[in-house]
Design a protein around this motif. Structure first.
Motif, PDB file in Angstrom:
ATOM      1  N   MET A 147      88.320  95.111  48.862  1.00  0.00           N
ATOM      2  CA  MET A 147      88.259  94.671  50.247  1.00  0.00           C
ATOM      3  C   MET A 147      89.058  95.583  51.163  1.00  0.00           C
ATOM      4  O   MET A 147      88.755  95.721  52.336  1.00  0.00           O
ATOM      5  CB  MET A 147      88.785  93.239  50.368  1.00  0.00           C
ATOM      6  N   SER A 148      90.052  96.228  50.616  1.00  0.00           N
ATOM      7  CA  SER A 148      90.889  97.091  51.439  1.00  0.00           C
ATOM      8  C   SER A 148      90.111  98.293  51.961  1.00  0.00           C
ATOM      9  O   SER A 148      90.537  98.957  52.894  1.00  0.00           O
ATOM     10  CB  SER A 148      92.101  97.565  50.628  1.00  0.00           C
ATOM     11  N   ASN A 149      88.977  98.602  51.306  1.00  0.00           N
ATOM     12  CA  ASN A 149      88.176  99.744  51.727  1.00  0.00           C
ATOM     13  C   ASN A 149      87.171  99.403  52.808  1.00  0.00           C
ATOM     14  O   ASN A 149      86.411 100.281  53.233  1.00  0.00           O
ATOM     15  CB  ASN A 149      87.422 100.322  50.516  1.00  0.00           C
ATOM     16  N   ILE A 150      87.136  98.156  53.236  1.00  0.00           N
ATOM     17  CA  ILE A 150      86.170  97.733  54.246  1.00  0.00           C
ATOM     18  C   ILE A 150      86.733  98.027  55.637  1.00  0.00           C
ATOM     19  O   ILE A 150      87.729  97.443  56.059  1.00  0.00           O
ATOM     20  CB  ILE A 150      85.837  96.239  54.111  1.00  0.00           C
ATOM     21  N   ALA A 151      86.072  98.929  56.326  1.00  0.00           N
ATOM     22  CA  ALA A 151      86.518  99.291  57.681  1.00  0.00           C
ATOM     23  C   ALA A 151      86.104  98.214  58.672  1.00  0.00           C
ATOM     24  O   ALA A 151      85.054  97.574  58.521  1.00  0.00           O
ATOM     25  CB  ALA A 151      85.911 100.625  58.077  1.00  0.00           C
ATOM     26  N   LYS A 152      86.924  98.010  59.675  1.00  0.00           N
ATOM     27  CA  LYS A 152      86.583  97.049  60.725  1.00  0.00           C
ATOM     28  C   LYS A 152      85.640  97.700  61.737  1.00  0.00           C
ATOM     29  O   LYS A 152      85.582  98.921  61.848  1.00  0.00           O
ATOM     30  CB  LYS A 152      87.852  96.569  61.431  1.00  0.00           C
ATOM     31  N   SER A 168      80.687  89.013  56.498  1.00  0.00           N
ATOM     32  CA  SER A 168      79.725  89.133  55.394  1.00  0.00           C
ATOM     33  C   SER A 168      80.180  90.182  54.395  1.00  0.00           C
ATOM     34  O   SER A 168      80.009  90.014  53.174  1.00  0.00           O
ATOM     35  CB  SER A 168      78.341  89.505  55.943  1.00  0.00           C
ATOM     36  N   ALA A 169      80.770  91.258  54.903  1.00  0.00           N
ATOM     37  CA  ALA A 169      81.292  92.290  54.014  1.00  0.00           C
ATOM     38  C   ALA A 169      82.462  91.759  53.200  1.00  0.00           C
ATOM     39  O   ALA A 169      82.584  92.042  51.993  1.00  0.00           O
ATOM     40  CB  ALA A 169      81.717  93.511  54.820  1.00  0.00           C
ATOM     41  N   LEU A 170      83.320  90.976  53.826  1.00  0.00           N
ATOM     42  CA  LEU A 170      84.481  90.413  53.131  1.00  0.00           C
ATOM     43  C   LEU A 170      84.067  89.391  52.080  1.00  0.00           C
ATOM     44  O   LEU A 170      84.668  89.304  50.996  1.00  0.00           O
ATOM     45  CB  LEU A 170      85.426  89.747  54.134  1.00  0.00           C
ATOM     46  N   MET A 171      83.022  88.614  52.375  1.00  0.00           N
ATOM     47  CA  MET A 171      82.624  87.513  51.495  1.00  0.00           C
ATOM     48  C   MET A 171      81.597  87.909  50.437  1.00  0.00           C
ATOM     49  O   MET A 171      81.274  87.114  49.561  1.00  0.00           O
ATOM     50  CB  MET A 171      82.050  86.369  52.335  1.00  0.00           C
ATOM     51  N   ALA A 172      81.076  89.133  50.543  1.00  0.00           N
ATOM     52  CA  ALA A 172      80.053  89.556  49.597  1.00  0.00           C
ATOM     53  C   ALA A 172      80.574  89.483  48.159  1.00  0.00           C
ATOM     54  O   ALA A 172      81.662  89.975  47.853  1.00  0.00           O
ATOM     55  CB  ALA A 172      79.603  90.967  49.932  1.00  0.00           C
ATOM     56  N   GLU A 178      78.246  96.891  49.638  1.00  0.00           N
ATOM     57  CA  GLU A 178      77.944  98.251  50.097  1.00  0.00           C
ATOM     58  C   GLU A 178      76.941  98.242  51.251  1.00  0.00           C
ATOM     59  O   GLU A 178      77.040  99.050  52.177  1.00  0.00           O
ATOM     60  CB  GLU A 178      77.395  99.079  48.928  1.00  0.00           C
ATOM     61  N   PHE A 179      75.994  97.300  51.189  1.00  0.00           N
ATOM     62  CA  PHE A 179      75.028  97.193  52.275  1.00  0.00           C
ATOM     63  C   PHE A 179      75.730  96.801  53.579  1.00  0.00           C
ATOM     64  O   PHE A 179      75.489  97.401  54.632  1.00  0.00           O
ATOM     65  CB  PHE A 179      73.958  96.144  51.920  1.00  0.00           C
ATOM     66  N   CYS A 180      76.594  95.806  53.533  1.00  0.00           N
ATOM     67  CA  CYS A 180      77.322  95.367  54.727  1.00  0.00           C
ATOM     68  C   CYS A 180      78.195  96.480  55.281  1.00  0.00           C
ATOM     69  O   CYS A 180      78.266  96.686  56.507  1.00  0.00           O
ATOM     70  CB  CYS A 180      78.178  94.141  54.399  1.00  0.00           C
ATOM     71  N   ILE A 187      76.188  98.969  57.232  1.00  0.00           N
ATOM     72  CA  ILE A 187      75.864  98.489  58.581  1.00  0.00           C
ATOM     73  C   ILE A 187      77.069  98.674  59.499  1.00  0.00           C
ATOM     74  O   ILE A 187      76.927  99.090  60.664  1.00  0.00           O
ATOM     75  CB  ILE A 187      75.424  97.014  58.553  1.00  0.00           C
ATOM     76  N   ILE A 188      78.260  98.368  58.984  1.00  0.00           N
ATOM     77  CA  ILE A 188      79.483  98.572  59.769  1.00  0.00           C
ATOM     78  C   ILE A 188      79.639 100.043  60.143  1.00  0.00           C
ATOM     79  O   ILE A 188      79.945 100.377  61.291  1.00  0.00           O
ATOM     80  CB  ILE A 188      80.723  98.077  58.989  1.00  0.00           C
ATOM     81  N   ASP A 189      79.395 100.917  59.175  1.00  0.00           N
ATOM     82  CA  ASP A 189      79.514 102.357  59.432  1.00  0.00           C
ATOM     83  C   ASP A 189      78.525 102.808  60.498  1.00  0.00           C
ATOM     84  O   ASP A 189      78.858 103.618  61.374  1.00  0.00           O
ATOM     85  CB  ASP A 189      79.288 103.139  58.136  1.00  0.00           C
ATOM     86  N   GLU A 190      77.292 102.276  60.426  1.00  0.00           N
ATOM     87  CA  GLU A 190      76.271 102.654  61.405  1.00  0.00           C
ATOM     88  C   GLU A 190      76.633 102.152  62.799  1.00  0.00           C
ATOM     89  O   GLU A 190      76.465 102.863  63.804  1.00  0.00           O
ATOM     90  CB  GLU A 190      74.919 102.090  60.967  1.00  0.00           C
ATOM     91  N   MET A 191      77.160 100.925  62.870  1.00  0.00           N
ATOM     92  CA  MET A 191      77.590 100.378  64.162  1.00  0.00           C
ATOM     93  C   MET A 191      78.735 101.201  64.739  1.00  0.00           C
ATOM     94  O   MET A 191      78.768 101.482  65.945  1.00  0.00           O
ATOM     95  CB  MET A 191      78.002  98.909  63.999  1.00  0.00           C
ATOM     96  N   ASN A 192      79.648 101.593  63.869  1.00  0.00           N
ATOM     97  CA  ASN A 192      80.786 102.390  64.337  1.00  0.00           C
ATOM     98  C   ASN A 192      80.345 103.767  64.837  1.00  0.00           C
ATOM     99  O   ASN A 192      80.953 104.326  65.758  1.00  0.00           O
ATOM    100  CB  ASN A 192      81.823 102.552  63.224  1.00  0.00           C
ATOM    101  N   ARG A 193      79.281 104.330  64.245  1.00  0.00           N
ATOM    102  CA  ARG A 193      78.765 105.609  64.721  1.00  0.00           C
ATOM    103  C   ARG A 193      78.187 105.458  66.132  1.00  0.00           C
ATOM    104  O   ARG A 193      78.398 106.316  66.996  1.00  0.00           O
ATOM    105  CB  ARG A 193      77.690 106.144  63.760  1.00  0.00           C
ATOM    106  N   VAL A 194      77.469 104.360  66.346  1.00  0.00           N
ATOM    107  CA  VAL A 194      76.917 104.099  67.674  1.00  0.00           C
ATOM    108  C   VAL A 194      78.052 103.914  68.682  1.00  0.00           C
ATOM    109  O   VAL A 194      78.014 104.455  69.796  1.00  0.00           O
ATOM    110  CB  VAL A 194      76.006 102.853  67.661  1.00  0.00           C
ATOM    111  N   ILE A 195      79.051 103.149  68.300  1.00  0.00           N
ATOM    112  CA  ILE A 195      80.200 102.895  69.181  1.00  0.00           C
ATOM    113  C   ILE A 195      80.889 104.208  69.552  1.00  0.00           C
ATOM    114  O   ILE A 195      81.210 104.453  70.723  1.00  0.00           O
ATOM    115  CB  ILE A 195      81.198 101.935  68.502  1.00  0.00           C
ATOM    116  N   ALA A 196      81.102 105.069  68.556  1.00  0.00           N
ATOM    117  CA  ALA A 196      81.766 106.353  68.803  1.00  0.00           C
ATOM    118  C   ALA A 196      80.939 107.230  69.737  1.00  0.00           C
ATOM    119  O   ALA A 196      81.481 107.875  70.653  1.00  0.00           O
ATOM    120  CB  ALA A 196      82.011 107.078  67.482  1.00  0.00           C
ATOM    121  N   ASN A 197      79.632 107.253  69.536  1.00  0.00           N
ATOM    122  CA  ASN A 197      78.757 108.076  70.379  1.00  0.00           C
ATOM    123  C   ASN A 197      78.792 107.614  71.826  1.00  0.00           C
ATOM    124  O   ASN A 197      78.841 108.437  72.758  1.00  0.00           O
ATOM    125  CB  ASN A 197      77.319 108.032  69.855  1.00  0.00           C
TER     126      ASN A 197
END
Length: 279
Positions: A1-6, A208-212, A219-221, A224-234
């Protein structure tokens, strides 16, 4: 869980209407492209996604109405007209300062002193320019300036400038009223609702990522977080660039105003305009 980025903060509340709706459209595309059973792993219901999509569509509609409004077209026309009249006013006074007629030159010098605080007002924001034009008209129409205004035949320009300025102000007020009376709410209200449901979506995706329970679902959740963060950064980058461009334009306008104020009395440094002394 520690590897799950917010999911990073988007700062989308600060965005322009166009950038705001663009951001949410990109987030929606991430979620809407998923198959229903796959999206269920994020605990985002079809109803929630439908509401989110509806709010985004409403923002697009409001933005389109704002741009297409007849009041907006009138504002653009009157804005161009009042800027043209201001340039003509400054030109006529500068030109008259080179007159060989003593009374004309004297009148121009007197009016030039009145105009100095207003030079460069075409570069001001809409409301500021409207207010400054009103102040300029009041100053030029003071009794002590009446003879000089008459000597330079400036009243026709002042009358037309007042008409254009009032028409611009009225059109802007009417457009604001039109938007505020919109049946489905103002852009500000819709934006708040869009942002609120977006925050709910972010909470569900991260939870959902925390509870998976399975590695594959986790990994799927995370993807999605990584993709959202890319959009946010852009979009954060786009916002910073737009702010930098605004600041550059503001600085350029201020430099232009300073240059205008430092011009020679004979108008020799007044852009591409050719000053012909009045006989």
């Amino acid at each position: 869980m520690s590897n799950i980025a917010k999911i990073e903060s988007s700062s989308c509340q600060r965005y322009s209407n166009a950038l705001h709706v663009g951001f949410h459209q990109h987030i929606l595309n991430i979620l809407d492209s998923l198959l229903t059973d796959i999206r269920a792993k994020l605990h985002i219901s079809e109803e929630m996604l439908s509401i989110y999509k509806g709010l985004i569509d409403r923002e697009v509609e409001l933005n389109r109405k704002s741009y297409a409004s007849t009041y907006t077209l009138t504002m653009d026309e009157e804005e161009a007209e009042r800027d043209r009249l201001l340039s003509m006013l400054f030109f006529m006074v500068s030109n008259a300062m080179g007159s060989t007629k003593g009374n004309t030159k004297s009148a121009a010098q007197k009016i030039d002193i009145v105009l100095r605080p207003y030079k460069g007002i075409q570069n001001q924001a809409d409301d500021a320019e409207t207010s400054l034009i009103k102040g300029l008209l009041v100053d030029l129409r003071k009794e002590e300036n009446s003879e000089a205004v008459a000597a330079l035949n400036l009243e026709p320009i002042l009358t037309n400038l007042e008409t254009a300025n009032n028409a611009f102000d009225l059109a802007k007020n009417e457009r604001t009223s039109e938007n505020s009376l919109s049946q489905n709410g103002t852009t500000v209200e819709v934006r708040k609702k869009t942002d609120a449901i977006y925050q709910d979506i972010c909470t569900l995706v991260y939870a959902s990522a925390l509870m998976a329970t399975g590695e594959e679902d986790r990994e799927f959740c995370i993807s999605i977080i990584d993709e959202m963060n890319r959009v946010i950064a852009n979009f954060k980058t786009s916002y910073k660039q737009s702010q930098a461009q605004k600041e550059a334009r503001k600085q350029q306008a201020e430099e232009g105003t300073a240059e205008e104020e430092n011009k020679n009395p004979d108008g020799t440094d007044d852009g591409n305009l050719e000053f012909v002394p009045v006989d």
